[in-house]
Motif scaffolding. Structure first.
Motif, PDB file in Angstrom:
ATOM      1  N   GLN C 117       0.815  -1.211   0.000  1.00  0.00           N
ATOM      2  CA  GLN C 117       0.000   0.000   0.000  1.00  0.00           C
ATOM      3  C   GLN C 117       0.847   1.259   0.000  1.00  0.00           C
ATOM      4  O   GLN C 117       0.358   2.339  -0.311  1.00  0.00           O
ATOM      5  CB  GLN C 117      -0.886   0.029   1.255  1.00  0.00           C
ATOM      6  N   TYR C 118       2.101   1.149   0.430  1.00  0.00           N
ATOM      7  CA  TYR C 118       2.926   2.351   0.534  1.00  0.00           C
ATOM      8  C   TYR C 118       4.194   2.187  -0.276  1.00  0.00           C
ATOM      9  O   TYR C 118       5.264   1.911   0.268  1.00  0.00           O
ATOM     10  CB  TYR C 118       3.280   2.627   2.002  1.00  0.00           C
ATOM     11  N   PRO C 119       4.105   2.345  -1.597  1.00  0.00           N
ATOM     12  CA  PRO C 119       5.317   2.255  -2.400  1.00  0.00           C
ATOM     13  C   PRO C 119       6.205   3.452  -2.105  1.00  0.00           C
ATOM     14  O   PRO C 119       5.732   4.492  -1.662  1.00  0.00           O
ATOM     15  CB  PRO C 119       4.787   2.297  -3.834  1.00  0.00           C
ATOM     16  N   ASN C 120       7.506   3.240  -2.370  1.00  0.00           N
ATOM     17  CA  ASN C 120       8.478   4.324  -2.176  1.00  0.00           C
ATOM     18  C   ASN C 120       8.601   4.783  -0.732  1.00  0.00           C
ATOM     19  O   ASN C 120       8.928   5.928  -0.466  1.00  0.00           O
ATOM     20  CB  ASN C 120       8.116   5.524  -3.052  1.00  0.00           C
ATOM     21  N   GLN C 121       8.311   3.889   0.197  1.00  0.00           N
ATOM     22  CA  GLN C 121       8.491   4.246   1.607  1.00  0.00           C
ATOM     23  C   GLN C 121       9.077   3.060   2.358  1.00  0.00           C
ATOM     24  O   GLN C 121       8.903   1.918   1.954  1.00  0.00           O
ATOM     25  CB  GLN C 121       7.141   4.630   2.231  1.00  0.00           C
ATOM     26  N   TYR C 131       8.389   5.688   6.726  1.00  0.00           N
ATOM     27  CA  TYR C 131       9.413   6.710   6.539  1.00  0.00           C
ATOM     28  C   TYR C 131       9.511   6.987   5.048  1.00  0.00           C
ATOM     29  O   TYR C 131       9.378   6.073   4.237  1.00  0.00           O
ATOM     30  CB  TYR C 131      10.779   6.218   7.030  1.00  0.00           C
ATOM     31  N   TYR C 132       9.810   8.261   4.701  1.00  0.00           N
ATOM     32  CA  TYR C 132      10.060   8.579   3.298  1.00  0.00           C
ATOM     33  C   TYR C 132      11.400   7.996   2.901  1.00  0.00           C
ATOM     34  O   TYR C 132      12.170   7.508   3.726  1.00  0.00           O
ATOM     35  CB  TYR C 132      10.067  10.099   3.093  1.00  0.00           C
ATOM     36  N   LYS C 133      11.699   8.137   1.608  1.00  0.00           N
ATOM     37  CA  LYS C 133      12.946   7.548   1.121  1.00  0.00           C
ATOM     38  C   LYS C 133      14.167   8.192   1.773  1.00  0.00           C
ATOM     39  O   LYS C 133      15.196   7.551   1.959  1.00  0.00           O
ATOM     40  CB  LYS C 133      13.035   7.701  -0.402  1.00  0.00           C
ATOM     41  N   ASP C 134      14.062   9.496   2.153  1.00  0.00           N
ATOM     42  CA  ASP C 134      15.213  10.140   2.788  1.00  0.00           C
ATOM     43  C   ASP C 134      15.309   9.802   4.271  1.00  0.00           C
ATOM     44  O   ASP C 134      16.134  10.381   4.985  1.00  0.00           O
ATOM     45  CB  ASP C 134      15.165  11.645   2.584  1.00  0.00           C
ATOM     46  N   GLY C 135      14.473   8.897   4.734  1.00  0.00           N
ATOM     47  CA  GLY C 135      14.596   8.415   6.102  1.00  0.00           C
ATOM     48  C   GLY C 135      13.733   9.164   7.099  1.00  0.00           C
ATOM     49  O   GLY C 135      13.589   8.727   8.231  1.00  0.00           O
ATOM     50  N   THR C 136      13.148  10.304   6.711  1.00  0.00           N
ATOM     51  CA  THR C 136      12.335  11.032   7.686  1.00  0.00           C
ATOM     52  C   THR C 136      11.011  10.315   7.886  1.00  0.00           C
ATOM     53  O   THR C 136      10.448   9.744   6.957  1.00  0.00           O
ATOM     54  CB  THR C 136      12.069  12.483   7.235  1.00  0.00           C
ATOM     55  N   ASN C 137      10.538  10.379   9.119  1.00  0.00           N
ATOM     56  CA  ASN C 137       9.306   9.684   9.454  1.00  0.00           C
ATOM     57  C   ASN C 137       8.120  10.400   8.838  1.00  0.00           C
ATOM     58  O   ASN C 137       8.079  11.625   8.774  1.00  0.00           O
ATOM     59  CB  ASN C 137       9.136   9.613  10.971  1.00  0.00           C
ATOM     60  N   VAL C 138       7.150   9.614   8.389  1.00  0.00           N
ATOM     61  CA  VAL C 138       5.940  10.188   7.817  1.00  0.00           C
ATOM     62  C   VAL C 138       5.079  10.714   8.963  1.00  0.00           C
ATOM     63  O   VAL C 138       4.774   9.973   9.899  1.00  0.00           O
ATOM     64  CB  VAL C 138       5.156   9.118   7.028  1.00  0.00           C
TER      65      VAL C 138
END
Lengths: 224, 92, 170
Positions: C117-121, C131-138
């Motif tokens: 359900q959450y591609p690219n994360q 978390y986004y690809k840069d590591g920051t939490n959503v």
């Protein structure tokens, strides 16, 4: 501040009589080294107890680093001794204390014996004292194995052989102590640890309590 | 201890409402034969204890407790005191 | 000496001395023991060096890939090999990023695109932390901080990783 805290507690549970009972009594002149210097012999009992306190405290702290397991026991002791600050001193206190306590205990026993302080009505306390002596020997014997070095191993080997010489039950006694009829190993170490750290100290505390309560009930024996 | 009639209690407890002053006997009124355990006698005992402790700590600092190599049941070479021999006191 | 001044009675004096001597004995006994007990707090943290994780730089792509390697861990008297893992990729600037997979929520293990359900994360299965690809939490998911970043170094075309570091910027 302290006085207020004390009063607050005393108001509720009336502790004054309790500590009075412990602290507030008179000590005869003949046990006081300030009056007769020879009275220093009365110090041996107290010093024995002092060393016991040292043993209890240092033992408690040693278990922070010790593992009763044949793979790790020696390593943990070695680590404690070489890597931990003051570990060598704390282990030293426990190691030397074990010998010093026996010496003090024997001096105390000699004092009681040669003064005839064991005579009626104090025979019971003499018996309790002898039991305490046996407990101390047991603590020494079981504690000796715990570092799991070569000397400890063969000393225990010898000790178990001696236990086996007991008539009729010798073989079973040895198995009971060692945890296995033939091997001195993993099961021996955990058994000795349990005996050294839980069973014998428990018995020691009970006997010491009896020993001290009897002293208070009967008073110190008279002068020679 | 005061018991029986005339005793006042705190609430329904057994703690007496009357507070005894917490001042022990002055043993100097009975000169000579005895002295108070606390603090007179205990102080002397603890002075002895402190001296003893200094000596004891010096011993532990001066003589680190020994630790031999890890137990090796096959290496009794130094301890020829094996089963059945009678040399308990000759080895250590 | 005025009479107003409170006299120290003999008993009080002896009590103070007794407390002093008792304190001395207690301190003498307990000082080495307490020092021994608090030793782990005072010990300098041993800093493990950077370790070759067996991944060539040219094999690092824009797609995060999981790398596993072993380090020698010394835990008091117990020495062992423990495994470490990282999510490694090249970001848009071409810099190598190596994230610790330990979720900042409660320490589960996150994985890249761990949920359909959450591609690219990065996704943590325990409590749906993302978390986004840069590591920051959503924002709005359980984790409250970005993923830790490994110290890194490139030597001879190979990637070397050290200890995971907290990220300052959130």
């Amino acid at each position: 501040m302290l006085q207020k805290m004390y009063d607050w507690i005393d108001d509720r549970i009336d502790i004054t009589p309790i500590w009075r009972d412990i602290a507030d009594h008179e000590v005869p002149e003949h046990v006081n080294p300030a009056h007769h210097f020879s009275a220093f012999v009365y110090c041996f009992g107290g010093l024995t107890f002092f060393v016991v306190v040292i043993q209890i405290l240092s033992g408690m702290f040693l278990t922070m680093y010790y593992v009763p397991d044949i793979e790790n026991a020696w390593k943990s002791v070695y680590y404690l001794q070489t890597e931990v600050a003051h570990g060598q001193i704390v282990r030293g206190m426990h190691h030397w204390g074990a010998s010093v306590v026996i010496v003090m205990l024997l001096l105390h026993t000699l004092r009681v014996f040669f003064q005839g302080a064991y005579k009626k009505p104090r025979e019971l306390n003499w018996m309790v004292g002898v039991l305490i002596f046996f407990i101390m020997l047991g603590l020494g014997f079981t504690g000796y194995l715990l570092p799991w070095d070569n000397k400890a191993y063969f000393a225990t080997q010898v000790g178990l052989e001696i236990a086996e010489q007991v008539p009729f039950i010798g073989g079973d006694l040895k198995t009971l102590l060692a945890g296995d009829p033939n091997i001195v190993g993993a099961q021996t170490l955990t058994r000795f640890f349990a005996i050294h750290v839980f069973f014998l100290p428990g018995a020691l505390f009970a006997l010491l309590a009896v020993h001290f309560i009897l002293i208070r009930r009967q008073g110190i024996s008279g002068p020679l | 201890m005061h018991k029986g009639k005339g005793m006042k209690f705190v609430g329904d407890s057994r703690i007496s409402a009357e507070r005894k002053p917490n001042i022990p006997k002055d043993y100097s009124e009975y000169p000579g034969r005895t002295e108070a355990f606390w603090p007179n006698f205990l102080l002397k005992e603890w002075l002895v204890g402190a001296v003893f402790l200094v000596g004891f700590l010096s011993l532990t600092v001066a003589h680190p407790s020994p630790l031999e190599g890890m137990a090796d049941p096959t290496n009794a070479a130094i301890y020829h005191c094996r089963i059945g021999t009678s040399c308990f006191y000759t080895n250590y | 000496m005025s009479e107003e001044k409170q006299q120290v009675s003999r008993r009080q004096f002896l009590n103070y001395t007794l407390t002093g001597v008792g304190g001395f004995m207690a301190a003498g006994m307990l000082a080495p023991m307490l020092r021994m007990a608090v030793d782990p707090v005072l010990k300098e943290e041993k800093h493990g060096g950077l370790i070759n994780v067996g991944l060539a730089v040219e094999d690092i792509t824009n797609e995060p890939q999981r790398v596993d390697w072993k380090i020698d861990q010394v835990d008091g008297w117990y020495e062992s090999q423990v495994s470490r893992s990282a999510w490694v990729f090249k970001d848009d600037n071409g810099d190598i990023q190596a994230f610790s997979p330990i979720c900042k929520h409660l320490g589960c293990v996150v994985s890249w695109e761990g949920s359909d359900q959450y591609p690219n994360q990065f996704y943590c299965p325990c409590h749906d932390g993302r978390y986004y690809k840069d590591g920051t939490n959503v924002p709005g998911t359980p984790p409250l901080a970005p993923l830790d970043v490994y110290e890194q170094e490139v030597k001879d075309g190979m990637l070397f990783l050290g200890e995971p570091q907290l990220r300052e910027e959130a």
